[in-house]
Design a protein around this motif. Structure first.
Motif, PDB file in Angstrom:
ATOM      1  N   ALA A   1     124.370 -29.595 -34.688  1.00 27.13           N
ATOM      2  CA  ALA A   1     124.623 -30.108 -36.164  1.00 27.13           C
ATOM      3  C   ALA A   1     124.152 -29.214 -37.078  1.00 27.13           C
ATOM      4  O   ALA A   1     124.552 -29.085 -38.302  1.00 27.13           O
ATOM      5  N   GLN A   2     122.757 -29.289 -36.988  1.00 28.59           N
ATOM      6  CA  GLN A   2     121.695 -28.579 -37.919  1.00 28.59           C
ATOM      7  C   GLN A   2     122.185 -27.158 -38.320  1.00 28.59           C
ATOM      8  O   GLN A   2     122.284 -26.753 -39.264  1.00 28.59           O
ATOM      9  N   ALA A   3     122.660 -26.424 -37.065  1.00 31.31           N
ATOM     10  CA  ALA A   3     122.994 -25.105 -37.096  1.00 31.31           C
ATOM     11  C   ALA A   3     124.297 -25.122 -38.156  1.00 31.31           C
ATOM     12  O   ALA A   3     124.649 -24.178 -38.795  1.00 31.31           O
ATOM     13  N   VAL A   4     125.343 -25.859 -37.574  1.00 26.56           N
ATOM     14  CA  VAL A   4     126.614 -25.710 -38.261  1.00 26.56           C
ATOM     15  C   VAL A   4     126.299 -26.027 -39.676  1.00 26.56           C
ATOM     16  O   VAL A   4     126.797 -25.238 -40.641  1.00 26.56           O
ATOM     17  N   ASP A   5     125.422 -26.992 -40.182  1.00 25.39           N
ATOM     18  CA  ASP A   5     125.226 -27.574 -41.417  1.00 25.39           C
ATOM     19  C   ASP A   5     124.545 -26.082 -42.058  1.00 25.39           C
ATOM     20  O   ASP A   5     124.909 -25.897 -43.238  1.00 25.39           O
TER      21      ASP A   5
ATOM     22  N   ILE B   1     126.352 -21.763 -39.347  1.00 22.96           N
ATOM     23  CA  ILE B   1     126.637 -21.042 -38.049  1.00 22.96           C
ATOM     24  C   ILE B   1     128.143 -21.721 -37.646  1.00 22.96           C
ATOM     25  O   ILE B   1     128.453 -22.733 -37.817  1.00 22.96           O
ATOM     26  N   ASP B   2     128.888 -20.918 -37.148  1.00 27.40           N
ATOM     27  CA  ASP B   2     130.343 -21.265 -36.897  1.00 27.40           C
ATOM     28  C   ASP B   2     130.271 -21.750 -35.544  1.00 27.40           C
ATOM     29  O   ASP B   2     130.273 -20.980 -34.316  1.00 27.40           O
ATOM     30  N   ARG B   3     130.869 -22.984 -35.423  1.00 23.55           N
ATOM     31  CA  ARG B   3     130.724 -23.774 -34.337  1.00 23.55           C
ATOM     32  C   ARG B   3     131.750 -22.826 -33.063  1.00 23.55           C
ATOM     33  O   ARG B   3     131.263 -22.963 -32.016  1.00 23.55           O
ATOM     34  N   GLU B   4     132.779 -22.184 -33.851  1.00 24.49           N
ATOM     35  CA  GLU B   4     133.593 -21.741 -33.025  1.00 24.49           C
ATOM     36  C   GLU B   4     133.263 -20.755 -32.211  1.00 24.49           C
ATOM     37  O   GLU B   4     133.688 -20.027 -31.070  1.00 24.49           O
TER      38      GLU B   4
END
Ligand code: A2P
Length: 276
Positions: free
Chosen positions: A61-65, A68-71
């Protein structure tokens, strides 16, 4: 560019090189995942058994914030199967892992066949349903022998896209790799560095020295040149980065043959037939 391997079920590809969270303490997990992502990894190998899926979820969650592209990420989880290895337990475990992660599971695996229980084919059918229902991108197994995988194929008609097994220069798994290749199954090596013990081998040291790389980099390159996937473990940011820095050199046929000659069959973990 990081190498990717095509999944035979038509669900895209996975990075050949990821990292594993086996025996990473929950309180360390967010730091290790952040370091791995910072080093450029996009495949993270987790499991119910590792006991750190909530921390992995928080790190994702932190990385996406942070942008970082979750896909672009591949997140693996696995059904432990103890005390109960049944389809219902697998479904509950999948739901619990997904809740803990707070994000979708990309790859779901049966962690061990536990052949004495005679339930892994039924559990596999449940994973096939999870995939058909769109709950998970791709499904695989872990620690399955050729015989176990063959049974899945014979009885369900569906081959796993990935079989994650112990493999390193002492246990190259050549026969299993050839069988996987015939069936379009990706071989994903766990303990690809032989839990760091293989790195002490003098032949590996000499090969690494000739290429000006570390023993770990030489062994990782060997896995990639065999055409397989692998998930080395490190909790140290500099080693996570080192282990991914393997594109600037190539092992020769002679290097590959010398490493092949190191096969002893020695395992660092449990034999698939022995785990009840
Ligand atoms: P650490 O976590 O202290 O970096 P495997 O993936 O085969 O199970 O091996 C994991 C072990 O190898 C861990 O103990 C890890 O220690 C160590 N390790 C990982 N990368 C390296 C490296 N580049 N050099 C030395 N040891 C490494």
């Amino acid at each position: 560019m990081p190498r990717t391997l095509e999944l035979d079920d038509g669900s895209g590809s996975i990075p050949a090189l990821g990292f594993v969270l086996y025996k990473v303490a929950p309180e360390e997990t967010e730091r290790v995942v952040a370091a791995g992502l910072e080093a450029g990894y996009r495949l993270i190998d987790g499991a119910e058994f590792y006991g750190n899926e909530a921390a992995l979820g928080a790190a994702l969650a932190q990385a996406v914030d942070d942008g970082i592209d979750r896909e672009a990420l591949t997140v693996t989880s696995k059904f432990w199967g103890d005390p109960e290895q049944t389809p219902e337990a697998a479904r509950r475990a999948f739901d619990a892992s997904e809740r803990a992660l707070g994000t979708r599971i990309d790859v779901y695996m049966i962690h061990w066949p536990r052949p004495a229980r005679e339930r892994y084919v039924d559990v596999w059918r449940e994973l096939v349903e999870l995939q058909r229902g769109g709950r998970v991108r791709t499904i695989g197994v872990s620690n399955f022998t050729e015989q176990h995988v063959q049974r899945l194929i014979d009885e369900t008609g569906v081959a796993p896209a990935i079989n994650q097994v112990e493999s390193h220069p002492w246990l190259p798994q050549h026969a299993l790799r050839a069988f996987h290749a015939q069936h379009g199954i990706i071989t994903q090596a766990w303990s690809p560095l032989g839990r760091a013990r293989v790195l002490q081998d003098s032949t590996i040291g000499q090969i690494a020295g000739r290429h000006g790389v570390s023993p770990a980099q030489a062994v990782i390159r060997w896995h990639l040149q065999l055409g397989g996937a692998l998930i080395p473990k490190s909790t140290h940011p500099h080693r996570l980065a080192e282990n991914r820095d393997v594109e600037g050199f190539s092992l020769t046929d002679d290097d590959m043959a010398q490493i092949a000659a190191l096969e002893t069959g020695e395992r660092t973990g449990t034999h698939p037939d022995d785990r009840q």
